[in-house]
Design a protein around this motif. Structure first.
Motif, PDB file in Angstrom:
ATOM      1  N   LEU A   1      41.349  32.708  45.802  1.00 51.98           N
ATOM      2  CA  LEU A   1      41.080  33.847  46.688  1.00 51.98           C
ATOM      3  C   LEU A   1      39.779  34.519  46.270  1.00 51.98           C
ATOM      4  O   LEU A   1      39.459  34.616  45.090  1.00 51.98           O
ATOM      5  CB  LEU A   1      42.230  34.853  46.619  1.00 51.98           C
ATOM      6  N   GLN A   2      39.027  34.986  47.269  1.00 48.75           N
ATOM      7  CA  GLN A   2      37.799  35.740  46.985  1.00 48.75           C
ATOM      8  C   GLN A   2      37.873  37.073  47.708  1.00 48.75           C
ATOM      9  O   GLN A   2      38.741  37.271  48.560  1.00 48.75           O
ATOM     10  CB  GLN A   2      36.573  34.940  47.415  1.00 48.75           C
TER      11      GLN A   2
ATOM     12  N   THR B   1      40.916  34.715  37.797  1.00 50.83           N
ATOM     13  CA  THR B   1      40.948  33.991  39.077  1.00 50.83           C
ATOM     14  C   THR B   1      42.339  34.070  39.701  1.00 50.83           C
ATOM     15  O   THR B   1      43.350  33.894  39.005  1.00 50.83           O
ATOM     16  CB  THR B   1      40.568  32.512  38.836  1.00 50.83           C
ATOM     17  N   ALA B   2      42.387  34.335  41.016  1.00 58.31           N
ATOM     18  CA  ALA B   2      43.661  34.402  41.755  1.00 58.31           C
ATOM     19  C   ALA B   2      43.739  33.210  42.704  1.00 58.31           C
ATOM     20  O   ALA B   2      42.785  32.930  43.431  1.00 58.31           O
ATOM     21  CB  ALA B   2      43.754  35.707  42.533  1.00 58.31           C
TER      22      ALA B   2
ATOM     23  N   CYS C   1      47.637  34.480  39.104  1.00 58.01           N
ATOM     24  CA  CYS C   1      46.394  35.025  38.540  1.00 58.01           C
ATOM     25  C   CYS C   1      46.242  34.609  37.086  1.00 58.01           C
ATOM     26  O   CYS C   1      47.195  34.703  36.309  1.00 58.01           O
ATOM     27  CB  CYS C   1      46.392  36.555  38.619  1.00 58.01           C
ATOM     28  N   ASP C   2      45.041  34.151  36.735  1.00 58.35           N
ATOM     29  CA  ASP C   2      44.747  33.848  35.330  1.00 58.35           C
ATOM     30  C   ASP C   2      44.746  35.147  34.526  1.00 58.35           C
ATOM     31  O   ASP C   2      44.149  36.141  34.948  1.00 58.35           O
ATOM     32  CB  ASP C   2      43.375  33.180  35.200  1.00 58.35           C
ATOM     33  N   ARG C   3      45.387  35.120  33.360  1.00 57.11           N
ATOM     34  CA  ARG C   3      45.467  36.328  32.529  1.00 57.11           C
ATOM     35  C   ARG C   3      44.182  36.580  31.732  1.00 57.11           C
ATOM     36  O   ARG C   3      44.039  37.626  31.105  1.00 57.11           O
ATOM     37  CB  ARG C   3      46.664  36.209  31.566  1.00 57.11           C
ATOM     38  N   SER C   4      43.269  35.620  31.738  1.00 57.82           N
ATOM     39  CA  SER C   4      41.996  35.816  31.034  1.00 57.82           C
ATOM     40  C   SER C   4      40.852  35.848  32.049  1.00 57.82           C
ATOM     41  O   SER C   4      40.986  35.345  33.175  1.00 57.82           O
ATOM     42  CB  SER C   4      41.776  34.704  30.009  1.00 57.82           C
TER      43      SER C   4
END
Length: 420
Positions: free
Chosen positions: A240-241, A152-153, A145-148
């Motif tokens: 992933l959504q 986004t995963a 997962c993006d930390r900002s």
């Protein structure tokens, strides 16, 4: 909502950022023997106090096993691709300050954040019904997962073990891409399906794909563990959504984004719907006794006032012993209201809120298990093909993993109100 934070908040008095949640299909709000530690039916992914993501850096081509071992013992994350006895490609990974990594698998070793075991359909997951040979990989997949924002995963096949290694042996499917980087597939594969239109009542099932170790998207292999990979699908990604399904060959996980969960009913909402149905005092049309959906906490034992339904017509009754026909199956009965013959089962409220696509009243039951949820949720899951075994797909009840049957896979329930 359900899960307390997996980590300490990033700053005092500040809500930790939730990336999303993974919910295991086939469980109705908790594991049959209770959620314990890292083994539970639902796992929330929160922003970690410190980033633990990794990204590829140095590539080594090695001709001796000793040299390969020396690199993998350096304490850095690495992925080893064994091409032959004399050649191994080791890709070293370095710290990535911009991502958090979460690992899923059957192993109970510390690198695994969420321990997943094989789901037995029909909710028979007690200790006696242990799977003799699990098909879920010990280190099955990792979610990065993006930390900002927008957080986004992305999903990748395989997870790093206790030595921080992923090892693809000689028999594993692996290859060198045109741009020179190595990639591969795990034995039974990690399959992903993104619903078209998100996770809403309007959604349609997407196409099941396989995700590689480096996160590329491929068409499915001919069989689950075939040596030959499918075709690269360049137009699709491993992002992933809300509503994405992840199949680990033995268990299927639903990914819910934090935003998606915000618009999903909560367990309190479902409990309010249960009380609303009971307040309307539905009656058995024959016995004229009032029916009561049992409390969400009592999910296993059939209660005296519990509603039962004929799944061919949807008429709701109390439990009774008549209607057996000598020419029908053991659990099939003739409905006294309309003479339709079909399965006669107790009704159970679907309690796992993550599976609901809307907050509608519980009006429909899955066939043949009798789990009840909103019409749109029932119709959504009735059309989703879930992987079963090594190459079959079928729709299943999300609350107990029972394979669905019948024309629609679900039925509208017909309740009778009080006569007075």
């Amino acid at each position: 909502m359900f899960s307390p934070g997996q980590e300490e908040p990033c700053a005092p008095n500040k809500e930790p950022v939730k990336y999303g949640e993974l919910v295991v299909l086939g469980y109705n709000g908790a594991l049959p023997n209770g959620d314990r530690g890292r083994r539970k039916s639902r796992f929330a992914l929160y922003k970690r106090p410190k980033a633990n993501g990794v990204k590829p850096s140095t590539v080594h081509v090695i001709s001796t096993p000793q040299a390969s071992k020396a690199i993998s013992c350096k304490g850095q994350h690495s992925i080893s691709y064994t091409l032959s006895r004399n050649q191994t490609v080791v890709v070293e990974y370095t710290h990535d300050k911009d991502t958090d990594m979460f690992q899923v698998g059957r192993s109970t070793e510390s690198p695994i954040d969420f321990v997943v075991t094989d789901t037995i359909s029909g909710g028979q997951n007690n200790d006696e019904a242990q799977i003799t040979q699990s098909t879920i990989s010990r280190f099955a997949c990792r979610i990065v997962c993006d930390r900002s924002e927008p957080y986004t995963a992305r999903i990748f096949a395989a997870g790093f073990d206790s030595s921080k290694n992923i090892f693809l042996g000689e028999k594993a499917a692996k290859w060198k891409n045109p741009d020179g980087h190595m990639d591969g597939l795990t034995t039974n594969g990690v399959l992903v399906m993104h619903p078209r239109g998100g996770f809403t009542e309007e959604s349609q099932p997407g196409v099941w794909r396989e995700i590689s170790v480096c996160g590329d998207v491929y068409t499915l292999r001919e069989t689950r563990s075939a040596q030959q990979r499918g075709k690269l699908v360049e137009s699709e990604t491993n992002v992933l959504q809300d509503g994405s399904l992840i199949d680990l060959c033995g268990a299927t996980l639903l990914w819910r984004t934090a935003d998606g969960l915000f618009h999903t009913p909560t367990q309190k909402h479902i409990e309010a719907l249960r009380q609303e149905i009971n307040a309307a005092r539905p009656q058995c049309p024959v016995g004229l006794n009032t029916l009561v959906f049992p409390s969400i906490n009592r999910k296993e034992v059939v209660e005296e006032k519990q509603p039962w339904a004929y799944l061919s017509c949807g008429h709701v009754h109390g439990y009774h012993n008549w209607g057996h026909r000598s020419d029908t199956e053991a659990n099939e009965r003739e409905c006294p209201m309309c003479r339709t013959v079909g399965p006669y089962v107790p009704l159970w409220l679907g309690c796992e809120a993550g599976f609901y696509v809307d907050a509608g009243p519980p009006t429909h039951a899955f066939t043949p298990c009798g789990h009840v949820c909103s019409e749109k949720s029932a119709k959504y899951w009735s059309q989703i093909p879930l992987p079963h075994g090594t190459h079959a797909f079928h729709a299943a009840c999300p609350f107990c993993a029972t394979q669905l049957v019948g024309e629609q896979n679900c039925i509208k329930l017909i309740f009778q109100g009080p006569v007075d």
